[in-house]
Design a protein around this motif. Structure first.
Motif, PDB file in Angstrom:
ATOM      1  N   MET A   1       0.686  -1.037  -0.054  1.00 46.24           N
ATOM      2  CA  MET A   1       0.006  -0.131  -0.115  1.00 46.24           C
ATOM      3  C   MET A   1       0.961   1.289  -0.092  1.00 46.24           C
ATOM      4  SD  MET A   1      -2.641   1.334   2.941  1.00 46.24           S
ATOM      5  CE  MET A   1      -4.166   1.535   2.368  1.00 46.24           C
ATOM      6  N   TYR A   2       1.844   1.357   0.844  1.00 49.22           N
ATOM      7  CA  TYR A   2       2.612   2.476   0.984  1.00 49.22           C
ATOM      8  C   TYR A   2       3.883   2.359   0.195  1.00 49.22           C
ATOM      9  CZ  TYR A   2      -0.341   4.112   4.821  1.00 49.22           C
ATOM     10  OH  TYR A   2      -1.290   4.535   5.358  1.00 49.22           O
ATOM     11  N   ARG A   3       4.222   1.078  -0.561  1.00 47.26           N
ATOM     12  CA  ARG A   3       5.490   0.891  -1.301  1.00 47.26           C
ATOM     13  C   ARG A   3       5.752   2.242  -2.357  1.00 47.26           C
ATOM     14  NH1 ARG A   3       8.065  -4.106  -3.715  1.00 47.26           N
ATOM     15  NH2 ARG A   3       9.276  -3.135  -5.318  1.00 47.26           N
ATOM     16  N   ASN A   4       4.861   2.769  -2.940  1.00 43.06           N
ATOM     17  CA  ASN A   4       5.040   3.827  -4.065  1.00 43.06           C
ATOM     18  C   ASN A   4       4.610   5.030  -3.257  1.00 43.06           C
ATOM     19  OD1 ASN A   4       6.395   2.107  -5.465  1.00 43.06           O
ATOM     20  ND2 ASN A   4       4.501   1.647  -6.596  1.00 43.06           N
ATOM     21  N   GLU A   5       4.622   5.247  -1.952  1.00 39.17           N
ATOM     22  CA  GLU A   5       4.226   6.569  -1.287  1.00 39.17           C
ATOM     23  C   GLU A   5       5.156   7.616  -1.467  1.00 39.17           C
ATOM     24  OE1 GLU A   5       2.409   7.836   2.600  1.00 39.17           O
ATOM     25  OE2 GLU A   5       4.573   6.910   2.872  1.00 39.17           O
ATOM     26  N   ILE A   6       4.684   8.817  -2.113  1.00 45.71           N
ATOM     27  CA  ILE A   6       5.670   9.965  -1.962  1.00 45.71           C
ATOM     28  C   ILE A   6       5.310  11.013  -1.131  1.00 45.71           C
ATOM     29  CG2 ILE A   6       6.453  12.115  -3.375  1.00 45.71           C
ATOM     30  CD1 ILE A   6       6.391  10.301  -5.864  1.00 45.71           C
ATOM     31  N   ARG A   7       5.902  11.166   0.035  1.00 48.49           N
ATOM     32  CA  ARG A   7       5.431  12.213   1.045  1.00 48.49           C
ATOM     33  C   ARG A   7       5.784  13.430   0.576  1.00 48.49           C
ATOM     34  NH1 ARG A   7       6.242  10.010   6.882  1.00 48.49           N
ATOM     35  NH2 ARG A   7       4.366  11.518   7.015  1.00 48.49           N
ATOM     36  N   PHE A   8       4.711  14.209   0.240  1.00 48.14           N
ATOM     37  CA  PHE A   8       4.847  15.583  -0.345  1.00 48.14           C
ATOM     38  C   PHE A   8       5.280  16.670   0.565  1.00 48.14           C
ATOM     39  CE2 PHE A   8       3.626  13.461  -4.140  1.00 48.14           C
ATOM     40  CZ  PHE A   8       4.136  14.578  -5.149  1.00 48.14           C
ATOM     41  N   SER A   9       5.081  16.360   1.928  1.00 48.96           N
ATOM     42  CA  SER A   9       5.734  17.366   2.949  1.00 48.96           C
ATOM     43  C   SER A   9       7.240  17.282   2.556  1.00 48.96           C
ATOM     44  CB  SER A   9       5.235  16.898   4.326  1.00 48.96           C
ATOM     45  OG  SER A   9       5.850  15.615   4.664  1.00 48.96           O
ATOM     46  N   GLY A  10       7.818  16.512   2.449  1.00 49.69           N
ATOM     47  CA  GLY A  10       9.321  16.281   2.080  1.00 49.69           C
ATOM     48  C   GLY A  10       9.458  17.039   1.036  1.00 49.69           C
ATOM     49  N   VAL A  11       8.702  16.738  -0.012  1.00 50.99           N
ATOM     50  CA  VAL A  11       9.081  17.533  -1.341  1.00 50.99           C
ATOM     51  C   VAL A  11       8.986  19.057  -1.055  1.00 50.99           C
ATOM     52  CG1 VAL A  11       8.204  17.791  -3.815  1.00 50.99           C
ATOM     53  CG2 VAL A  11       8.292  15.413  -2.820  1.00 50.99           C
ATOM     54  N   MET A  12       7.816  19.322  -0.364  1.00 52.34           N
ATOM     55  CA  MET A  12       7.630  20.953  -0.049  1.00 52.34           C
ATOM     56  C   MET A  12       8.789  21.525   0.553  1.00 52.34           C
ATOM     57  SD  MET A  12       5.198  21.671  -1.826  1.00 52.34           S
ATOM     58  CE  MET A  12       4.718  23.109  -1.472  1.00 52.34           C
ATOM     59  N   ARG A  13       9.333  20.766   1.709  1.00 52.33           N
ATOM     60  CA  ARG A  13      10.375  21.236   2.356  1.00 52.33           C
ATOM     61  C   ARG A  13      11.581  21.316   1.375  1.00 52.33           C
ATOM     62  NH1 ARG A  13      11.235  16.928   5.565  1.00 52.33           N
ATOM     63  NH2 ARG A  13      12.739  16.004   3.886  1.00 52.33           N
ATOM     64  N   ASP A  14      12.108  20.414   0.512  1.00 50.66           N
ATOM     65  CA  ASP A  14      13.024  20.376  -0.579  1.00 50.66           C
ATOM     66  C   ASP A  14      12.944  21.764  -1.166  1.00 50.66           C
ATOM     67  OD1 ASP A  14      14.036  17.967   0.485  1.00 50.66           O
ATOM     68  OD2 ASP A  14      13.493  16.670  -1.066  1.00 50.66           O
ATOM     69  N   ILE A  15      11.746  21.992  -1.728  1.00 46.76           N
ATOM     70  CA  ILE A  15      11.514  22.754  -2.980  1.00 46.76           C
ATOM     71  C   ILE A  15      11.783  24.341  -2.012  1.00 46.76           C
ATOM     72  CG2 ILE A  15       9.820  24.148  -4.254  1.00 46.76           C
ATOM     73  CD1 ILE A  15      11.033  21.368  -5.328  1.00 46.76           C
ATOM     74  N   SER A  16      11.015  24.428  -0.910  1.00 49.77           N
ATOM     75  CA  SER A  16      11.320  25.627  -0.064  1.00 49.77           C
ATOM     76  C   SER A  16      12.839  25.896   0.103  1.00 49.77           C
ATOM     77  CB  SER A  16      10.450  25.833   1.047  1.00 49.77           C
ATOM     78  OG  SER A  16      10.937  24.901   1.989  1.00 49.77           O
ATOM     79  N   ALA A  17      13.427  24.921   0.367  1.00 51.02           N
ATOM     80  CA  ALA A  17      15.006  25.307   0.674  1.00 51.02           C
ATOM     81  C   ALA A  17      15.704  25.545  -0.681  1.00 51.02           C
ATOM     82  CB  ALA A  17      15.668  24.028   1.248  1.00 51.02           C
ATOM     83  N   ILE A  18      15.424  25.200  -1.697  1.00 49.05           N
ATOM     84  CA  ILE A  18      15.800  25.336  -3.166  1.00 49.05           C
ATOM     85  C   ILE A  18      15.514  26.456  -3.662  1.00 49.05           C
ATOM     86  CG2 ILE A  18      16.045  23.955  -5.097  1.00 49.05           C
ATOM     87  CD1 ILE A  18      15.909  21.566  -4.208  1.00 49.05           C
ATOM     88  N   VAL A  19      14.359  27.074  -3.685  1.00 44.61           N
ATOM     89  CA  VAL A  19      13.889  28.288  -4.399  1.00 44.61           C
ATOM     90  C   VAL A  19      14.755  29.289  -3.754  1.00 44.61           C
ATOM     91  CG1 VAL A  19      12.028  29.885  -4.971  1.00 44.61           C
ATOM     92  CG2 VAL A  19      11.788  27.571  -4.726  1.00 44.61           C
ATOM     93  N   PRO A  20      15.476  30.182  -4.870  1.00 43.78           N
ATOM     94  CA  PRO A  20      16.285  31.218  -4.476  1.00 43.78           C
ATOM     95  C   PRO A  20      15.240  32.359  -4.017  1.00 43.78           C
ATOM     96  CG  PRO A  20      16.780  30.497  -6.536  1.00 43.78           C
ATOM     97  CD  PRO A  20      15.559  29.867  -6.284  1.00 43.78           C
ATOM     98  N   ASP A  21      15.808  33.676  -3.227  1.00 43.07           N
ATOM     99  CA  ASP A  21      15.110  34.502  -2.714  1.00 43.07           C
ATOM    100  C   ASP A  21      14.575  35.185  -3.928  1.00 43.07           C
ATOM    101  OD1 ASP A  21      15.614  33.804  -0.020  1.00 43.07           O
ATOM    102  OD2 ASP A  21      17.365  35.034   0.068  1.00 43.07           O
ATOM    103  N   ASP A  22      15.124  35.480  -4.967  1.00 45.34           N
ATOM    104  CA  ASP A  22      14.519  36.393  -6.068  1.00 45.34           C
ATOM    105  C   ASP A  22      13.539  35.615  -7.187  1.00 45.34           C
ATOM    106  OD1 ASP A  22      16.630  34.947  -6.841  1.00 45.34           O
ATOM    107  OD2 ASP A  22      17.853  36.800  -7.359  1.00 45.34           O
ATOM    108  N   VAL A  23      13.312  34.353  -6.577  1.00 46.86           N
ATOM    109  CA  VAL A  23      12.290  33.661  -7.653  1.00 46.86           C
ATOM    110  C   VAL A  23      11.222  33.241  -6.582  1.00 46.86           C
ATOM    111  CG1 VAL A  23      12.092  31.397  -8.688  1.00 46.86           C
ATOM    112  CG2 VAL A  23      13.958  32.570  -8.908  1.00 46.86           C
ATOM    113  N   TRP A  24       9.918  33.129  -7.090  1.00 50.50           N
ATOM    114  CA  TRP A  24       8.837  32.861  -6.361  1.00 50.50           C
ATOM    115  C   TRP A  24       7.938  31.829  -7.231  1.00 50.50           C
ATOM    116  CZ3 TRP A  24      10.260  37.600  -7.547  1.00 50.50           C
ATOM    117  CH2 TRP A  24       9.537  38.446  -8.567  1.00 50.50           C
ATOM    118  N   LEU A  25       7.274  30.777  -6.512  1.00 52.53           N
ATOM    119  CA  LEU A  25       6.490  30.180  -7.420  1.00 52.53           C
ATOM    120  C   LEU A  25       4.726  30.572  -7.158  1.00 52.53           C
ATOM    121  CD1 LEU A  25       7.918  26.723  -6.364  1.00 52.53           C
ATOM    122  CD2 LEU A  25       8.230  28.099  -8.525  1.00 52.53           C
TER     123      LEU A  25
END
Length: 147
Positions: A1-25
Protein backbone atom coordinates in the motif's frame (compact mmCIF):
# COMPACT_ATOMS: atom_id res chain seq x y z
CA UNK A 1 0.00 0.00 0.00
CA UNK A 2 2.73 2.49 0.94
CA UNK A 3 5.38 0.99 -1.34
CA UNK A 4 5.09 3.81 -3.88
CA UNK A 5 4.18 6.60 -1.49
CA UNK A 6 5.75 10.01 -2.04
CA UNK A 7 5.47 12.21 1.02
CA UNK A 8 4.89 15.67 -0.39
CA UNK A 9 5.66 17.30 2.94
CA UNK A 10 9.29 16.32 2.24
CA UNK A 11 9.08 17.49 -1.37
CA UNK A 12 7.68 20.85 -0.24
CA UNK A 13 10.47 21.16 2.35
CA UNK A 14 13.06 20.47 -0.37
CA UNK A 15 11.50 22.95 -2.79
CA UNK A 16 11.26 25.69 -0.16
CA UNK A 17 14.97 25.25 0.61
CA UNK A 18 15.91 25.24 -3.10
CA UNK A 19 13.93 28.25 -4.39
CA UNK A 20 16.21 31.33 -4.43
CA UNK A 21 15.08 34.53 -2.70
CA UNK A 22 14.56 36.32 -6.02
CA UNK A 23 12.27 33.62 -7.48
CA UNK A 24 8.73 32.85 -6.33
CA UNK A 25 6.35 30.09 -7.31
CA UNK A 26 2.74 30.81 -8.21
CA UNK A 27 1.58 27.23 -8.78
CA UNK A 28 2.75 23.66 -8.55
CA UNK A 29 1.16 20.43 -9.82
CA UNK A 30 2.29 16.80 -9.49
CA UNK A 31 1.62 13.96 -11.88
CA UNK A 32 2.35 10.36 -10.98
CA UNK A 33 3.47 7.72 -13.44
CA UNK A 34 2.08 4.21 -13.23
CA UNK A 35 4.37 1.48 -11.97
CA UNK A 36 4.85 0.26 -15.53
CA UNK A 37 6.55 3.58 -16.36
CA UNK A 38 4.34 4.27 -19.38
CA UNK A 39 3.77 7.88 -18.29
CA UNK A 40 0.04 7.60 -17.63
CA UNK A 41 -1.18 9.72 -14.80
CA UNK A 42 -2.64 7.90 -11.82
CA UNK A 43 -3.69 11.01 -9.97
CA UNK A 44 -2.60 14.27 -8.50
CA UNK A 45 -2.72 16.94 -11.19
CA UNK A 46 -4.55 18.30 -14.17
CA UNK A 47 -1.32 18.89 -16.08
CA UNK A 48 0.08 15.71 -17.66
CA UNK A 49 3.75 14.91 -17.22
CA UNK A 50 5.90 14.56 -20.27
CA UNK A 51 6.40 10.91 -21.08
CA UNK A 52 9.71 11.42 -22.78
CA UNK A 53 8.95 8.56 -25.24
CA UNK A 54 11.20 7.34 -27.98
CA UNK A 55 14.93 7.86 -28.17
CA UNK A 56 14.84 11.11 -26.20
CA UNK A 57 13.95 9.17 -23.04
CA UNK A 58 17.33 7.44 -23.16
CA UNK A 59 19.28 10.70 -23.40
CA UNK A 60 20.46 11.65 -19.89
CA UNK A 61 18.86 14.87 -18.73
CA UNK A 62 16.02 14.79 -21.23
CA UNK A 63 12.42 14.82 -19.96
CA UNK A 64 11.49 11.34 -18.79
CA UNK A 65 15.07 10.03 -18.68
CA UNK A 66 16.00 7.91 -15.68
CA UNK A 67 12.59 6.22 -15.27
CA UNK A 68 10.86 8.95 -13.27
CA UNK A 69 8.01 7.96 -10.98
CA UNK A 70 6.40 11.42 -10.94
CA UNK A 71 6.80 14.93 -12.33
CA UNK A 72 6.22 18.33 -10.82
CA UNK A 73 5.23 21.29 -12.99
CA UNK A 74 5.90 24.78 -11.67
CA UNK A 75 4.75 28.24 -12.67
CA UNK A 76 6.44 31.23 -11.16
CA UNK A 77 8.35 34.46 -11.60
CA UNK A 78 11.75 35.89 -10.88
CA UNK A 79 13.66 39.11 -11.26
CA UNK A 80 15.90 37.93 -14.14
CA UNK A 81 16.34 34.90 -16.42
CA UNK A 82 19.58 34.07 -14.61
CA UNK A 83 17.68 33.88 -11.30
CA UNK A 84 15.12 31.49 -12.73
CA UNK A 85 17.96 29.44 -14.24
CA UNK A 86 19.51 29.30 -10.77
CA UNK A 87 16.33 27.65 -9.49
CA UNK A 88 16.61 24.88 -12.10
CA UNK A 89 20.32 24.43 -11.42
CA UNK A 90 19.52 24.11 -7.71
CA UNK A 91 16.93 21.43 -8.50
CA UNK A 92 19.54 19.54 -10.54
CA UNK A 93 21.95 19.67 -7.58
CA UNK A 94 19.13 18.91 -5.16
CA UNK A 95 19.10 16.37 -2.37
CA UNK A 96 20.06 12.72 -2.72
CA UNK A 97 18.50 9.80 -0.91
CA UNK A 98 20.44 6.58 -0.67
CA UNK A 99 23.02 8.05 -3.05
CA UNK A 100 20.39 8.61 -5.77
CA UNK A 101 19.22 12.03 -7.01
CA UNK A 102 15.62 12.74 -6.00
CA UNK A 103 15.03 15.40 -8.67
CA UNK A 104 15.85 14.57 -12.30
CA UNK A 105 15.76 16.42 -15.61
CA UNK A 106 14.73 19.96 -14.58
CA UNK A 107 13.79 22.00 -17.64
CA UNK A 108 11.93 25.12 -18.76
CA UNK A 109 8.82 24.85 -20.84
CA UNK A 110 8.52 28.66 -21.13
CA UNK A 111 10.38 31.71 -19.86
CA UNK A 112 9.39 35.26 -20.77
CA UNK A 113 10.50 38.69 -19.62
CA UNK A 114 7.67 41.07 -18.72
CA UNK A 115 7.54 44.69 -17.60
CA UNK A 116 4.65 45.16 -15.24
CA UNK A 117 4.13 48.50 -13.49
CA UNK A 118 7.72 49.52 -14.20
CA UNK A 119 9.21 46.39 -12.61
CA UNK A 120 10.84 43.92 -15.00
CA UNK A 121 10.17 40.31 -14.10
CA UNK A 122 10.52 36.93 -15.77
CA UNK A 123 7.58 34.53 -15.76
CA UNK A 124 8.27 30.87 -16.34
CA UNK A 125 6.93 27.35 -16.43
CA UNK A 126 9.24 24.48 -15.59
CA UNK A 127 9.10 20.77 -14.91
CA UNK A 128 11.22 18.38 -12.87
CA UNK A 129 10.97 14.60 -12.70
CA UNK A 130 11.13 12.64 -9.44
CA UNK A 131 13.17 9.44 -9.24
CA UNK A 132 12.21 6.42 -7.17
CA UNK A 133 14.40 7.92 -4.43
CA UNK A 134 11.39 10.15 -3.71
CA UNK A 135 9.49 7.14 -2.32
CA UNK A 136 9.16 7.39 1.44
CA UNK A 137 9.91 3.75 2.25
CA UNK A 138 7.38 4.00 5.05
CA UNK A 139 6.14 0.64 6.38
CA UNK A 140 8.68 -1.29 4.30
CA UNK A 141 11.02 -3.83 5.80
CA UNK A 142 14.63 -2.62 5.98
CA UNK A 143 16.49 -3.32 2.75
CA UNK A 144 13.32 -3.91 0.70
CA UNK A 145 12.74 -0.36 -0.50
CA UNK A 146 13.36 -0.20 -4.24
CA UNK A 147 15.20 3.03 -5.07
Amino acid sequence: MYRNEIRFSGVMRDISAIVPDDVWLTSMAATFNETGGNGSATGGAATPAPTGGGAAATTPGSPGAGSPVASITFAGAGLEHVDVGGFLRALARGPKKGGQQVYLNPYFTTSQKDDEAGQATVTFNATVDLSSAAYSGRYQAAGTVTP
